[in-house]
Enzyme design. Structure first.
Site, PDB file in Angstrom:
ATOM      1  N   HIS A  34       0.845  -1.204   0.000  1.00  0.00           N
ATOM      2  CA  HIS A  34       0.000   0.000   0.000  1.00  0.00           C
ATOM      3  C   HIS A  34       0.879   1.253   0.000  1.00  0.00           C
ATOM      4  CE1 HIS A  34      -2.833   3.087   1.289  1.00  0.00           C
ATOM      5  NE2 HIS A  34      -2.120   3.275   2.385  1.00  0.00           N
ATOM      6  N   ASP A  81       7.363  23.209 -25.018  1.00  0.00           N
ATOM      7  CA  ASP A  81       7.324  21.814 -24.562  1.00  0.00           C
ATOM      8  C   ASP A  81       8.366  21.681 -23.467  1.00  0.00           C
ATOM      9  OD1 ASP A  81       7.220  18.910 -24.355  1.00  0.00           O
ATOM     10  OD2 ASP A  81       6.315  18.919 -26.345  1.00  0.00           O
ATOM     11  N   TRP A  95       7.405  -0.421   3.934  1.00  0.00           N
ATOM     12  CA  TRP A  95       8.032   0.253   2.776  1.00  0.00           C
ATOM     13  C   TRP A  95       9.426   0.745   3.120  1.00  0.00           C
ATOM     14  CZ3 TRP A  95       9.347   5.453   1.444  1.00  0.00           C
ATOM     15  CH2 TRP A  95       9.197   6.376   2.487  1.00  0.00           C
ATOM     16  N   SER A 103      13.274   6.712 -13.316  1.00  0.00           N
ATOM     17  CA  SER A 103      12.181   7.498 -13.877  1.00  0.00           C
ATOM     18  C   SER A 103      12.086   8.860 -13.187  1.00  0.00           C
ATOM     19  CB  SER A 103      10.869   6.717 -13.720  1.00  0.00           C
ATOM     20  OG  SER A 103       9.773   7.563 -13.882  1.00  0.00           O
ATOM     21  N   SER A 104      12.159   8.853 -11.845  1.00  0.00           N
ATOM     22  CA  SER A 104      12.029  10.115 -11.102  1.00  0.00           C
ATOM     23  C   SER A 104      13.182  11.053 -11.391  1.00  0.00           C
ATOM     24  CB  SER A 104      12.009   9.851  -9.600  1.00  0.00           C
ATOM     25  OG  SER A 104      10.821   9.229  -9.244  1.00  0.00           O
ATOM     26  N   HIS A 119      13.327  11.545   4.378  1.00  0.00           N
ATOM     27  CA  HIS A 119      12.688  12.786   4.801  1.00  0.00           C
ATOM     28  C   HIS A 119      12.528  13.783   3.657  1.00  0.00           C
ATOM     29  CE1 HIS A 119      10.477  14.959   7.683  1.00  0.00           C
ATOM     30  NE2 HIS A 119      10.976  16.034   7.128  1.00  0.00           N
ATOM     31  N   GLU A 138      12.086  12.940   0.736  1.00  0.00           N
ATOM     32  CA  GLU A 138      10.997  12.317  -0.016  1.00  0.00           C
ATOM     33  C   GLU A 138       9.632  12.792   0.486  1.00  0.00           C
ATOM     34  OE1 GLU A 138      10.699  10.413  -2.629  1.00  0.00           O
ATOM     35  OE2 GLU A 138       8.603   9.794  -2.409  1.00  0.00           O
ATOM     36  N   TYR A 174       8.943  15.619   1.594  1.00  0.00           N
ATOM     37  CA  TYR A 174       8.677  16.950   1.045  1.00  0.00           C
ATOM     38  C   TYR A 174       8.516  16.916  -0.462  1.00  0.00           C
ATOM     39  CZ  TYR A 174       9.548  18.405   5.745  1.00  0.00           C
ATOM     40  OH  TYR A 174       9.460  18.543   7.102  1.00  0.00           O
ATOM     41  N   SER A 188      -1.146  27.326  -3.694  1.00  0.00           N
ATOM     42  CA  SER A 188      -0.786  28.728  -3.875  1.00  0.00           C
ATOM     43  C   SER A 188      -1.272  29.286  -5.210  1.00  0.00           C
ATOM     44  CB  SER A 188       0.734  28.905  -3.775  1.00  0.00           C
ATOM     45  OG  SER A 188       1.199  28.401  -2.555  1.00  0.00           O
ATOM     46  N   HIS A 207      14.967  12.087  13.004  1.00  0.00           N
ATOM     47  CA  HIS A 207      13.764  12.129  13.864  1.00  0.00           C
ATOM     48  C   HIS A 207      12.816  10.972  13.552  1.00  0.00           C
ATOM     49  CE1 HIS A 207      11.669  14.995  10.780  1.00  0.00           C
ATOM     50  NE2 HIS A 207      11.237  13.779  10.598  1.00  0.00           N
ATOM     51  N   HIS A 208      13.087  10.248  12.461  1.00  0.00           N
ATOM     52  CA  HIS A 208      12.303   9.035  12.183  1.00  0.00           C
ATOM     53  C   HIS A 208      12.805   7.852  12.998  1.00  0.00           C
ATOM     54  CE1 HIS A 208      10.131  10.665   8.672  1.00  0.00           C
ATOM     55  NE2 HIS A 208      11.215  11.392   8.523  1.00  0.00           N
ATOM     56  N   THR A 233       6.963  26.437   7.518  1.00  0.00           N
ATOM     57  CA  THR A 233       5.669  25.843   7.202  1.00  0.00           C
ATOM     58  C   THR A 233       4.551  26.737   7.729  1.00  0.00           C
ATOM     59  OG1 THR A 233       6.767  23.725   7.515  1.00  0.00           O
ATOM     60  CG2 THR A 233       4.403  23.676   7.214  1.00  0.00           C
ATOM     61  N   LYS A 255       3.937  29.652   5.474  1.00  0.00           N
ATOM     62  CA  LYS A 255       3.121  29.329   4.310  1.00  0.00           C
ATOM     63  C   LYS A 255       1.636  29.357   4.665  1.00  0.00           C
ATOM     64  CE  LYS A 255       4.851  26.889   0.964  1.00  0.00           C
ATOM     65  NZ  LYS A 255       5.752  27.466   0.047  1.00  0.00           N
ATOM     66  N   ARG A 263       1.560   0.523  15.316  1.00  0.00           N
ATOM     67  CA  ARG A 263       1.196   0.445  13.908  1.00  0.00           C
ATOM     68  C   ARG A 263       1.638  -0.905  13.341  1.00  0.00           C
ATOM     69  NH1 ARG A 263       5.753   4.124  10.851  1.00  0.00           N
ATOM     70  NH2 ARG A 263       4.557   3.507   9.036  1.00  0.00           N
TER      71      ARG A 263
END
Lengths: 378, 528
Positions: free
Chosen positions: B80, B109, B145, B172-173, B256, B258, B260, B271, B305-306, B331, B334, B453
């Site tokens: 998932h 283009d 994951w 690809s990315s 991390h 990722e 963002y 925006s 922090h993870h 943040t 914003k 979890r």
């Protein structure tokens, strides 16, 4: 219409709280000074967030209600202000500093495990905990209680509500004295696990090849429950942690019982056993150590965990069968049980596996055979 | 934003129209076609990943195991996440970038059209490789994951497929990101200075740098897993002198930023949308740009922090706590700027605006729990519980996914030339907004009450909120069928959309016809 809907949304959030007040929605304050300090921090930061939320969402909702075209509101044209930007940069910084100071103080306290009165070595396995009191020479495994295990089998037909402390009960809990600084040294035998008792506000990973330490000083006697909190494979959800905190005297007598039981267990390795006794003991050992992967009827899980029923190992030569149980299988979830189980228990479970599940080989294995295999392996 | 085209390109010049038939989509180098491919692909994957989430929520509907075994449950949580992150949300943002960036900066283009084709067409192969693990011996990856060793090394035949799928997705990315950077740096129309670029372009520009910086790190980490399993290395095996925690450091150095990558383009979308429907220019344009850049910079120094519970020196924990708390500042800026944009505007509440406002509120709720998680001592209590699950789903579902949906409603009339059914769109929003909260809000409660979890079964005291959460999940999932219906039916037919579409909208995309010509800006527009 929209306010009606958001009103409905709010009610939906609150409804469960109103209907049944004992639904737990918050963190436990716990039973240690540290856990209460952590709880205090949690409530502080929660209320800070609520306050900021009231201001920000309040401004948003006010604007949504009043500054809309359908009310004929004309758009203003302002679109920048350095002063405002500085204000709403500086104010959050001040709030953050005021949160960071008590958090840092608490953290430094939590990480200071010096001066402990009792040390327990904790080793995590897939999927159980091993506790060892090195100075007292007492050690044991802590497995999910058999009632929870039975009820948690898929479509077991047993209602979990009928099981006491479903999934939170173990066979042998960790026992500690109250009022003393207890230090745990955490490591793992296989993959990474994590030891957590919410009431103590300690959580630390058990990592193979590393030793982490944590400490707690429990103020009140009682039974405290937690679970493994790092995904560790199939039965991650089924390796609970239970800690029983006793008054000093009760703790000491518990310790003496354990030491006596350990002596009795050593004796069992010296005896020659009857087949029926081996089978009975083997079934118990199987139910605690093997059933999670190899399943109740020895059928395994195809493609993940091999079957024992009719397997070449359990029906073929004895030596490789004893070897895989003693030494495990590298690169798989099959552990080396040689360091976990006594000779008698291994003899019993080998006998059981070779004669149960239709494997009827008729083999009887004695503790002395296991001792010999250990000797030969060295 | 004062960007206005003063002269229009000749829209009737269709010398190079699209090819006919299926081959058009295989061989296309047109940014609009490729954008369309990305978006449909991501919608399909959104439903596949969503179906997996529903398996999870169905099993968690009540205590006890009813539907699936723990092994399959773990496969579902792992797949998932992988599907939603790498195959649904990221391609959706790349699709939006493909469609909108050239149009927004007045380019004909993307800078590298053939590579653009390749970046997309890797995805169907990568996703097939990843999804086919469900059918191999031992089943799909079940280690989460995050792929932490040693657990991930217990994966069966799926293991090399997982690694190579991630390699392909990374390639690809990276190509997509290179293309976006090359386009933005080289293809802006005269007068489109950096500080005149629409914020969506800005946020993607920064996101693209995050991608280039971090995807190779992930590729390196998973390659080390591969050699640990098959070639006898011991990068992450303590018995061979390696370090299992090192994987976590490397992974989260990717992971991390990722996070963002999944949210900065959403900031850009919101925006664009809020000023349009507030009929007022974006408040604090330049501070928005600086805030985005600050968040991107900070994302590289907060990874640990993870993993506060792995046992780090207290000095490290303090550093990562302080750095993480700092993210709240840009943040917050914003969010304040979005509210200030709304303030004294002349607002209307069409579907894109509803989703954008839903984003601001619910993303902020996710931000609050993020601030709570930043405090290390309290994180020890929250870590790896449902509180974390609630936190990141608030920022990713009513956050990133709502922003993507807002963008789809906002630009679909431009892309297709057809107006969607506004009533249905609003209904879709309200269904989604209500159910997403029923789904995720109770997860805060069970998390705080102590539910870990990634568990297939739970203690009975968590039963009631889990049941509510599962009901929310099915409601949310079903509501998304409505989204697919609205998108498909609008593309096929619908009221003709005007070129301007939204009366308050500004920017070059609205100077083009609806739908835009196959090749737009054959003559460069000039920006005031």
């Amino acid at each position: 219409m929209k306010s009606l809907l958001s009103g409905g949304l709010l009610t939906l959030w609150l409804l469960p709280l109103l209907a049944q007040a004992d639904w737990e929605v918050n963190m436990t304050p716990g039973v240690t000074d540290i856990s209460q300090e952590v709880y205090g921090l949690h409530m502080t930061v929660l209320w800070v967030c609520v306050a900021i939320g009231v201001v920000v969402f309040g401004a948003m909702i006010y604007s949504i209600i009043n500054h809309r075209q359908s009310k004929g509101h004309e758009a203003a044209s302002f679109h920048e202000s350095t002063t405002v930007e500085i204000i709403w940069t500086v104010i959050p910084v001040i709030i953050l500093i005021s949160l960071a100071i008590p958090a840092a103080q608490a953290l430094v306290k939590m990480e200071d495990s010096s001066g402990s009165a009792l040390t327990v070595q904790v080793t995590a396995y897939q999927w159980k905990w091993h506790y060892e009191y090195p100075e007292q020479e007492v050690e044991f495994f802590s497995n999910l209680d058999s009632k929870s295990r039975e009820a948690s089998a898929r479509n077991s037909g047993i209602d979990p509500n009928e099981v006491d402390n479903y999934l939170l009960e173990v066979d042998n809990p960790l026992v500690i004295p109250i009022g003393k600084k207890v230090r745990l040294l955490l490591t793992s035998n296989d993959v990474i696990h994590s030891w957590w008792i919410p009431d103590f506000a300690v959580k630390k990973d058990a990592i193979p090849g590393f030793v982490n330490d944590i400490w707690f000083k429990v103020n009140e006697p009682g039974t405290y429950r937690g679970q493994c909190v790092e995904l560790c494979g199939k039965d991650h959800g089924f390796m609970p942690i239970e800690v029983v905190a006793l008054e000093e005297a009760a703790f000491q007598s518990w310790m003496q019982e354990q030491q006596a039981a350990a002596a009795a267990k050593a004796k069992a390795d010296e005896q020659t056993w009857e087949m029926a006794d081996l089978m009975a003991q083997g079934e118990k050992v199987y139910g605690t150590n093997c059933v999670a992967c190899h399943q109740a009827k020895g059928q395994g899980i195809p493609g993940v965990f091999p079957a024992i029923a009719g397997s070449p190992i359990a029906t073929g030569d004895l030596a490789p069968h004893i070897d895989i149980i003693l030494n495990g299988q590298a690169g798989t979830a099959m552990q080396a049980f040689g360091s976990q189980l006594s000779d008698a228990d291994i003899a019993a479970v080998v006998t059981y596996q070779r004669n149960a599940f239709g494997n009827e080989t008729g083999d009887v294995v004695q503790p002395a055979d296991i001792a010999a295999a250990r000797q030969a392996g060295q | 934003m004062n960007a206005q085209a003063v002269e229009h390109a000749d829209h009737d010049d269709h010398a190079h129209g699209p090819e006919k038939g299926l081959l058009r989509w295989v061989t296309t180098t047109n940014h609009k076609d490729i954008g369309t491919l990305y978006l449909w692909f991501s919608l399909l994957m959104f439903f596949i990943g969503g179906a997996m989430a529903l398996v999870i929520r169905a099993e968690l509907f009540q205590p006890g195991l009813q539907l699936v075994d723990p092994v399959f449950f773990n496969q579902m949580t792992t797949m998932h996440a992988l599907v939603m992150i790498f195959l649904a949300v990221m391609p959706a943002f790349v699709g939006l970038a493909n469609w909108m960036i050239p149009i927004m900066i007045g380019a004909p283009d993307m800078a590298l059209p053939r590579m653009n084709n390749w970046s997309f067409w890797i995805l169907p192969f990568a996703s097939t490789l990843l999804l086919s693990t469900l059918f191999v011996e031992g089943g799909a990856p079940a280690s989460g994951w995050t792929m932490y060793p040693p657990l991930v090394l217990q994966t069966g035949a799926a293991f090399p497929m997982l690694i190579f799928a991630i390699h392909l997705l990374g390639i690809s990315s990276i190509m997509g990101a290179i293309n976006i950077i090359a386009t933005i740096m080289n293809m802006r129309a005269p007068g489109m200075t950096y500080m005149k670029m629409p914020l969506f372009v800005w946020t993607w520009f920064i996101t693209a740098y995050l991608l280039i910086a971090t995807m190779p790190v992930l590729a390196g980490a998973v390659t080390m897993l591969l050699t640990d399993k098959y070639f006898g290395t011991s990068f992450f095996d303590a018995a061979g002198g390696g370090d299992p925690v090192m994987f976590q450091h490397i992974f989260w150095f990717f992971g991390h930023p990722e996070v963002y990558i999944l949210i900065l383009p959403a900031f850009g979308i919101v925006s664009q949308i809020i000023p349009t429907f507030a009929r007022k220019p974006l408040f604090g344009y330049s501070s928005m740009v600086y805030a985005t850049a600050s968040i991107a910079f900070l994302s590289f120094i907060v990874w640990a922090h993870h993993m506060f519970t792995v046992g780090m020196p207290v000095e490290f924990e303090l550093f990562f706590m302080f750095a993480t708390m700092l993210i709240a500042v840009p943040t917050g800026v914003k969010v304040f700027n979005w509210v200030a944009t709304m303030w004294k505007g002349s607002m209307t509440f069409e579907t894109p605006m509803l989703f954008a406002l839903g984003f601001v509120i619910m993303f902020t709720i996710g931000g609050f729990s993020g601030l709570m998680l930043a405090l290390t001592p309290v994180d020890f209590q929250y870590h790896d519980t449902y509180f974390v699950v609630a936190h990141f789903h608030y920022v990713l579902v009513p956050g990133a996914v709502f922003a993507i949906m807002a963008a789809a409603y906002y630009w679909l009339p431009k892309w297709s030339g057809h107006m969607y059914n506004e009533k249905l769109g609003r209904f879709h929003f309200w269904m989604s907004a209500i159910f997403v909260n029923i789904l995720f809000f109770p997860q805060h409660f069970v998390g705080l009450a102590g539910m870990p979890r990634r568990i297939p079964d739970y203690s009975t005291q968590f039963a009631d909120f889990n049941m509510i959460s599962s009901i929310g999940a099915f409601g949310f999932g079903l509501s998304q069928l409505l989204f697919a219906y609205i998108m498909i039916s609008t593309v096929l037919k619908g009221k003709k959309a005007s070129d301007q579409v939204w009366d308050g909208a500004e920017g070059l995309e609205w100077t083009l016809s609806s739908p835009p010509p196959y090749h737009s800006f054959a003559v460069q527009p000039t920006i005031k």
